[in-house]
Design a protein around this motif. Structure first.
Motif, PDB file in Angstrom:
ATOM      1  N   MET A   1       0.836  -1.189   0.000  1.00 47.49           N
ATOM      2  CA  MET A   1       0.000   0.000   0.000  1.00 47.49           C
ATOM      3  C   MET A   1       0.876   1.245   0.000  1.00 47.49           C
ATOM      4  O   MET A   1       1.944   1.260   0.572  1.00 47.49           O
ATOM      5  CB  MET A   1      -0.888   0.037   1.243  1.00 47.49           C
ATOM      6  N   THR A   2       0.350   2.305  -0.579  1.00 46.67           N
ATOM      7  CA  THR A   2       1.033   3.578  -0.542  1.00 46.67           C
ATOM      8  C   THR A   2       0.936   4.172   0.848  1.00 46.67           C
ATOM      9  O   THR A   2      -0.088   4.066   1.509  1.00 46.67           O
ATOM     10  CB  THR A   2       0.389   4.552  -1.556  1.00 46.67           C
ATOM     11  N   SER A   3       2.002   4.801   1.284  1.00 44.87           N
ATOM     12  CA  SER A   3       1.989   5.496   2.556  1.00 44.87           C
ATOM     13  C   SER A   3       0.906   6.568   2.535  1.00 44.87           C
ATOM     14  O   SER A   3       0.731   7.260   1.543  1.00 44.87           O
ATOM     15  CB  SER A   3       3.361   6.146   2.776  1.00 44.87           C
ATOM     16  N   GLN A   4       0.172   6.693   3.627  1.00 46.45           N
ATOM     17  CA  GLN A   4      -0.857   7.722   3.721  1.00 46.45           C
ATOM     18  C   GLN A   4      -0.245   9.080   4.057  1.00 46.45           C
ATOM     19  O   GLN A   4      -0.901  10.093   3.934  1.00 46.45           O
ATOM     20  CB  GLN A   4      -1.900   7.322   4.761  1.00 46.45           C
ATOM     21  N   THR A   5       0.985   9.082   4.504  1.00 50.27           N
ATOM     22  CA  THR A   5       1.656  10.312   4.890  1.00 50.27           C
ATOM     23  C   THR A   5       2.668  10.697   3.819  1.00 50.27           C
ATOM     24  O   THR A   5       3.516   9.881   3.459  1.00 50.27           O
ATOM     25  CB  THR A   5       2.400  10.108   6.225  1.00 50.27           C
ATOM     26  N   PRO A   6       2.610  11.927   3.338  1.00 52.73           N
ATOM     27  CA  PRO A   6       3.654  12.351   2.396  1.00 52.73           C
ATOM     28  C   PRO A   6       5.027  12.247   3.055  1.00 52.73           C
ATOM     29  O   PRO A   6       5.196  12.614   4.220  1.00 52.73           O
ATOM     30  CB  PRO A   6       3.291  13.806   2.106  1.00 52.73           C
ATOM     31  N   VAL A   7       5.981  11.728   2.310  1.00 56.04           N
ATOM     32  CA  VAL A   7       7.340  11.581   2.826  1.00 56.04           C
ATOM     33  C   VAL A   7       8.277  12.631   2.252  1.00 56.04           C
ATOM     34  O   VAL A   7       9.395  12.788   2.728  1.00 56.04           O
ATOM     35  CB  VAL A   7       7.907  10.166   2.550  1.00 56.04           C
ATOM     36  N   GLN A   8       7.801  13.351   1.225  1.00 58.35           N
ATOM     37  CA  GLN A   8       8.651  14.332   0.562  1.00 58.35           C
ATOM     38  C   GLN A   8       7.793  15.469   0.034  1.00 58.35           C
ATOM     39  O   GLN A   8       6.674  15.245  -0.433  1.00 58.35           O
ATOM     40  CB  GLN A   8       9.385  13.670  -0.608  1.00 58.35           C
ATOM     41  N   ILE A   9       8.353  16.668   0.115  1.00 60.98           N
ATOM     42  CA  ILE A   9       7.789  17.845  -0.543  1.00 60.98           C
ATOM     43  C   ILE A   9       8.878  18.346  -1.476  1.00 60.98           C
ATOM     44  O   ILE A   9      10.040  18.464  -1.066  1.00 60.98           O
ATOM     45  CB  ILE A   9       7.402  18.944   0.467  1.00 60.98           C
ATOM     46  N   ALA A  10       8.517  18.648  -2.732  1.00 57.28           N
ATOM     47  CA  ALA A  10       9.538  19.027  -3.714  1.00 57.28           C
ATOM     48  C   ALA A  10       9.184  20.326  -4.428  1.00 57.28           C
ATOM     49  O   ALA A  10       8.025  20.580  -4.747  1.00 57.28           O
ATOM     50  CB  ALA A  10       9.721  17.913  -4.733  1.00 57.28           C
ATOM     51  N   TRP A  11      10.222  21.090  -4.671  1.00 53.79           N
ATOM     52  CA  TRP A  11      10.112  22.345  -5.399  1.00 53.79           C
ATOM     53  C   TRP A  11      10.974  22.257  -6.649  1.00 53.79           C
ATOM     54  O   TRP A  11      12.027  21.621  -6.643  1.00 53.79           O
ATOM     55  CB  TRP A  11      10.632  23.508  -4.545  1.00 53.79           C
ATOM     56  N   GLN A  67      11.271  14.698   3.836  1.00 48.43           N
ATOM     57  CA  GLN A  67      12.361  15.043   2.932  1.00 48.43           C
ATOM     58  C   GLN A  67      11.975  16.267   2.114  1.00 48.43           C
ATOM     59  O   GLN A  67      10.847  16.385   1.629  1.00 48.43           O
ATOM     60  CB  GLN A  67      12.650  13.873   1.995  1.00 48.43           C
ATOM     61  N   LEU A  68      12.920  17.180   1.968  1.00 49.12           N
ATOM     62  CA  LEU A  68      12.768  18.349   1.116  1.00 49.12           C
ATOM     63  C   LEU A  68      13.630  18.118  -0.111  1.00 49.12           C
ATOM     64  O   LEU A  68      14.820  17.805   0.009  1.00 49.12           O
ATOM     65  CB  LEU A  68      13.222  19.613   1.845  1.00 49.12           C
TER      66      LEU A  68
END
Length: 163
Positions: A1-11, A67-68
């Motif tokens: 299953m996909t994680s329900q919590t975002p592990v990364q935000i990307a710009w 993670q950023l």
């Protein structure tokens, strides 16, 4: 299953130094790890259904457990250059992870027609990624990624550098 919590935000940005400085001040990232000239090659990456061949400088850090990621495209047409051309620098995607390569495929299938795959690929080391159009969710893209143990070990190193 996909994680329900975002592990990364990307710009996506044109200037890694400036974006690192702002996010360090705003989010408390202590150290950025740069990966110059990352190649997304035509043998393993697709963009809008066609073979992709592009490069980007990437910088990673952490704010807590998140993670950023900063991406500065350097050569070739990509999901990143499209974004810069259309919107300028800014928030590009959030990422959730799949627990296995099979789960990655299942998550893409489960997205169905509600979310089109704009780009996808496999990086050296076996990391798989796919960007789903997610404008209706308030972010340009949602990334689903399968991260093998070897790459997760690198990410863990980057994270521990923040302490």
């Amino acid at each position: 299953m996909t994680s329900q919590t975002p592990v990364q935000i990307a710009w996506v940005t044109r200037d890694l130094d400036a974006t690192e400085a702002v996010l360090t001040a705003l989010l408390g990232a202590k150290k950025w790890i740069r990966m110059p000239d990352v190649h997304f090659g035509p043998d393993s990456c697709l963009h809008r259904g066609a073979a992709a061949d592009y490069h980007a400088d990437i910088s990673l850090s952490y704010a807590g457990d998140t993670q950023l990621e900063l991406i500065a495209p350097t050569r070739g047409e990509s999901i990143y250059t499209e974004f810069l051309d259309a919107s300028g620098p800014g928030l590009h995607h959030i990422c959730v992870t799949a627990e296995s390569a099979q789960d990655f495929d299942a998550q893409l299938a489960a997205a169905g027609p509600s979310a089109s795959v704009v780009a996808r690929g496999v990086m050296p080391g076996g990391m798989q990624f796919a960007y789903l159009a997610a404008a209706a969710a308030g972010v340009p893209y949602l990334e689903i990624a399968y991260i093998p143990a070897e790459i997760q070990a690198f990410f863990d190193y980057v994270k521990q550098e923040q302490q």
